[in-house]
Write a protein that holds these residues in place. Structure first.
Motif, mmCIF file in Angstrom:
data_model
loop_
_atom_site.group_PDB
_atom_site.id
_atom_site.type_symbol
_atom_site.label_atom_id
_atom_site.label_comp_id
_atom_site.label_asym_id
_atom_site.label_seq_id
_atom_site.Cartn_x
_atom_site.Cartn_y
_atom_site.Cartn_z
ATOM 1 N N LEU A 41 20.031 96.332 29.065
ATOM 2 C CA LEU A 41 21.079 95.912 28.136
ATOM 3 C C LEU A 41 21.413 97.019 27.140
ATOM 4 O O LEU A 41 22.578 97.246 26.812
ATOM 5 C CB LEU A 41 20.642 94.651 27.388
ATOM 6 N N ALA A 42 20.374 97.715 26.651
ATOM 7 C CA ALA A 42 20.599 98.790 25.684
ATOM 8 C C ALA A 42 21.353 99.954 26.301
ATOM 9 O O ALA A 42 22.162 100.609 25.625
ATOM 10 C CB ALA A 42 19.255 99.274 25.131
ATOM 11 N N ASP A 43 21.121 100.211 27.601
ATOM 12 C CA ASP A 43 21.800 101.311 28.298
ATOM 13 C C ASP A 43 23.131 100.875 28.904
ATOM 14 O O ASP A 43 23.782 101.653 29.614
ATOM 15 C CB ASP A 43 20.896 101.872 29.402
ATOM 16 N N HIS A 44 23.505 99.594 28.678
ATOM 17 C CA HIS A 44 24.757 99.036 29.213
ATOM 18 C C HIS A 44 24.821 99.162 30.736
ATOM 19 O O HIS A 44 25.859 99.538 31.314
ATOM 20 C CB HIS A 44 25.971 99.717 28.572
ATOM 21 N N ALA A 45 23.692 98.870 31.378
ATOM 22 C CA ALA A 45 23.618 98.956 32.832
ATOM 23 C C ALA A 45 24.470 97.862 33.475
ATOM 24 O O ALA A 45 24.666 96.785 32.901
ATOM 25 C CB ALA A 45 22.169 98.822 33.300
ATOM 26 N N PRO A 52 18.145 92.904 35.283
ATOM 27 C CA PRO A 52 17.190 92.105 36.075
ATOM 28 C C PRO A 52 16.628 90.904 35.316
ATOM 29 O O PRO A 52 15.417 90.797 35.085
ATOM 30 C CB PRO A 52 16.089 93.122 36.406
ATOM 31 N N TYR A 53 17.500 89.944 34.944
ATOM 32 C CA TYR A 53 17.036 88.765 34.207
ATOM 33 C C TYR A 53 15.993 87.979 35.003
ATOM 34 O O TYR A 53 15.068 87.404 34.434
ATOM 35 C CB TYR A 53 18.214 87.836 33.901
ATOM 36 N N ASN A 54 16.150 87.927 36.332
ATOM 37 C CA ASN A 54 15.286 87.085 37.154
ATOM 38 C C ASN A 54 13.911 87.693 37.429
ATOM 39 O O ASN A 54 13.141 87.153 38.212
ATOM 40 C CB ASN A 54 15.974 86.764 38.484
ATOM 41 N N ASN A 55 13.597 88.822 36.771
ATOM 42 C CA ASN A 55 12.262 89.408 36.945
ATOM 43 C C ASN A 55 11.173 88.532 36.348
ATOM 44 O O ASN A 55 10.005 88.634 36.713
ATOM 45 C CB ASN A 55 12.209 90.801 36.321
ATOM 46 N N SER A 56 11.544 87.702 35.384
ATOM 47 C CA SER A 56 10.574 86.776 34.797
ATOM 48 C C SER A 56 11.284 85.492 34.397
ATOM 49 O O SER A 56 12.502 85.480 34.184
ATOM 50 C CB SER A 56 9.892 87.397 33.567
ATOM 51 N N LEU A 57 10.511 84.420 34.303
ATOM 52 C CA LEU A 57 11.079 83.123 33.928
ATOM 53 C C LEU A 57 11.633 83.169 32.508
ATOM 54 O O LEU A 57 12.688 82.604 32.221
ATOM 55 C CB LEU A 57 10.009 82.037 34.050
ATOM 56 N N LEU A 58 10.927 83.860 31.599
ATOM 57 C CA LEU A 58 11.344 83.916 30.198
ATOM 58 C C LEU A 58 12.717 84.568 30.057
ATOM 59 O O LEU A 58 13.605 84.028 29.387
ATOM 60 C CB LEU A 58 10.314 84.693 29.368
ATOM 61 N N THR A 59 12.913 85.731 30.692
ATOM 62 C CA THR A 59 14.201 86.409 30.568
ATOM 63 C C THR A 59 15.311 85.648 31.297
ATOM 64 O O THR A 59 16.471 85.727 30.915
ATOM 65 C CB THR A 59 14.117 87.848 31.107
ATOM 66 N N THR A 60 14.935 84.907 32.339
ATOM 67 C CA THR A 60 15.926 84.077 33.033
ATOM 68 C C THR A 60 16.443 82.987 32.099
ATOM 69 O O THR A 60 17.641 82.739 31.994
ATOM 70 C CB THR A 60 15.324 83.440 34.294
ATOM 71 N N LEU A 61 15.508 82.324 31.400
ATOM 72 C CA LEU A 61 15.888 81.248 30.484
ATOM 73 C C LEU A 61 16.652 81.780 29.271
ATOM 74 O O LEU A 61 17.503 81.085 28.715
ATOM 75 C CB LEU A 61 14.640 80.493 30.022
ATOM 76 N N LEU A 62 16.331 83.018 28.869
ATOM 77 C CA LEU A 62 16.959 83.592 27.673
ATOM 78 C C LEU A 62 18.144 84.487 28.009
ATOM 79 O O LEU A 62 18.629 85.203 27.133
ATOM 80 C CB LEU A 62 15.921 84.406 26.885
ATOM 81 N N SER A 63 18.616 84.452 29.250
ATOM 82 C CA SER A 63 19.685 85.360 29.666
ATOM 83 C C SER A 63 20.933 85.228 28.794
ATOM 84 O O SER A 63 21.553 86.231 28.428
ATOM 85 C CB SER A 63 20.032 85.139 31.139
ATOM 86 N N SER A 80 21.073 84.174 25.688
ATOM 87 C CA SER A 80 20.783 84.644 24.334
ATOM 88 C C SER A 80 20.693 86.162 24.274
ATOM 89 O O SER A 80 21.088 86.792 23.294
ATOM 90 C CB SER A 80 19.467 84.035 23.839
ATOM 91 N N LEU A 81 20.141 86.771 25.341
ATOM 92 C CA LEU A 81 19.948 88.220 25.340
ATOM 93 C C LEU A 81 21.236 88.980 25.630
ATOM 94 O O LEU A 81 21.501 90.011 25.017
ATOM 95 C CB LEU A 81 18.888 88.609 26.379
ATOM 96 N N GLY A 82 22.018 88.499 26.580
ATOM 97 C CA GLY A 82 23.215 89.251 26.952
ATOM 98 C C GLY A 82 24.412 88.402 27.277
ATOM 99 O O GLY A 82 25.354 88.869 27.921
ATOM 100 N N GLY A 83 24.390 87.158 26.871
ATOM 101 C CA GLY A 83 25.488 86.261 27.196
ATOM 102 C C GLY A 83 26.460 86.081 26.058
ATOM 103 O O GLY A 83 26.579 86.929 25.166
ATOM 104 N N VAL A 91 16.494 97.333 20.888
ATOM 105 C CA VAL A 91 17.246 96.083 20.768
ATOM 106 C C VAL A 91 18.512 96.286 19.943
ATOM 107 O O VAL A 91 19.555 95.689 20.229
ATOM 108 C CB VAL A 91 16.352 94.985 20.131
ATOM 109 N N LYS A 92 18.452 97.164 18.938
ATOM 110 C CA LYS A 92 19.621 97.422 18.077
ATOM 111 C C LYS A 92 20.800 97.991 18.868
ATOM 112 O O LYS A 92 21.956 97.870 18.454
ATOM 113 C CB LYS A 92 19.239 98.395 16.963
ATOM 114 N N LYS A 93 20.515 98.606 20.016
ATOM 115 C CA LYS A 93 21.580 99.220 20.811
ATOM 116 C C LYS A 93 22.360 98.201 21.640
ATOM 117 O O LYS A 93 23.387 98.525 22.220
ATOM 118 C CB LYS A 93 20.985 100.284 21.739
ATOM 119 N N ILE A 94 21.838 96.965 21.715
ATOM 120 C CA ILE A 94 22.511 95.919 22.495
ATOM 121 C C ILE A 94 23.703 95.386 21.703
ATOM 122 O O ILE A 94 23.566 94.980 20.556
ATOM 123 C CB ILE A 94 21.537 94.761 22.820
ATOM 124 N N LYS A 95 24.865 95.416 22.317
ATOM 125 C CA LYS A 95 26.078 94.939 21.675
ATOM 126 C C LYS A 95 26.579 93.692 22.395
ATOM 127 O O LYS A 95 26.728 93.684 23.614
ATOM 128 C CB LYS A 95 27.164 96.018 21.697
#
Length: 207
Positions: A6-10, A14-25, A27-30, A60-64
């Protein structure tokens, strides 16, 4: 790593690499505004943890994110999105079915929860009310079998005998109150031959 992507604007995250990031997708980048608070310490023995945390916060600060007002998706749109998510999870399970067991278990659990959410969305309002009533009735019957009743049901005075929960988190202590409605109540170990009305099980060294 989700934060790095997310910080590198890729293009792919890979949200599905873990259950936590999948559930927080979302919040993190939506479509949301998210605030992250970091805890640091001035103590010398916490130097490594503090430095690692600050480096993480810098990434994290680089995520827009650009949050937009939701227009209120229709029921059909929500159903379509949930079905698409179910198909996506099925494909991932087919691909990783023989892979890491913990990751497969996480995918299966997320797939099961998504199916439940789809069933809930498809239900009409009247059905939801009936399900809630059935659940409440089962809860009342279960409490009655233990000689207890809920606060709403009993509406007893503060002097009435009752059971109150105690939690390691002070804010949760006293959150559950059950009034004693039977003259006699047996309490004992869960699964014992005495078959107590209220069964307790150990949690570490606490009963």
């Amino acid at each position: 790593d989700v934060i790095s992507a997310l910080a590198d604007h890729a293009k792919f995250v890979p949200y599905n690499n873990s259950l936590l990031t999948t559930l927080l997708s979302e919040s993190l980048g939506g479509n949301s505004k998210t605030i992250m608070v970091t805890a640091v310490s001035p103590a010398d023995d916490n130097f490594d943890e503090t430095l690692s945390t600050l480096r993480y916060a810098e990434r994290v600060k680089k995520i827009k994110q650009l949050a937009k007002k939701n227009k209120g998706d229709s029921k059909a749109t929500v159903e379509r999105e949930l079905r698409a998510q179910i198909d996506k999870l099925k494909n991932q399970l087919d691909i990783r079915g023989s892979g890491n067991k913990d990751h497969v278990d996480q995918l299966e659990n997320y797939l099961d929860n998504t199916r439940k959410e789809l069933r809930r969305v498809k239900m009409e309002h009247k059905e939801k009310v009936n399900v809630m009533r059935e659940t409440y009735l089962k809860m009342k019957q279960h409490l009655a079998s233990m000689g207890l009743s809920s606060v709403d049901e009993a509406k007893k005075s503060s002097m009435a005998p009752k059971l109150i929960n105690i939690s390691g988190d002070p804010s949760l202590s006293g959150a559950m109150v059950f009034f004693v409605t039977s003259e006699e109540i047996s309490i004992g170990a869960l699964g014992s031959s005495a078959k107590p009305m209220i069964g307790l099980q150990t949690d570490g060294d606490i009963l």
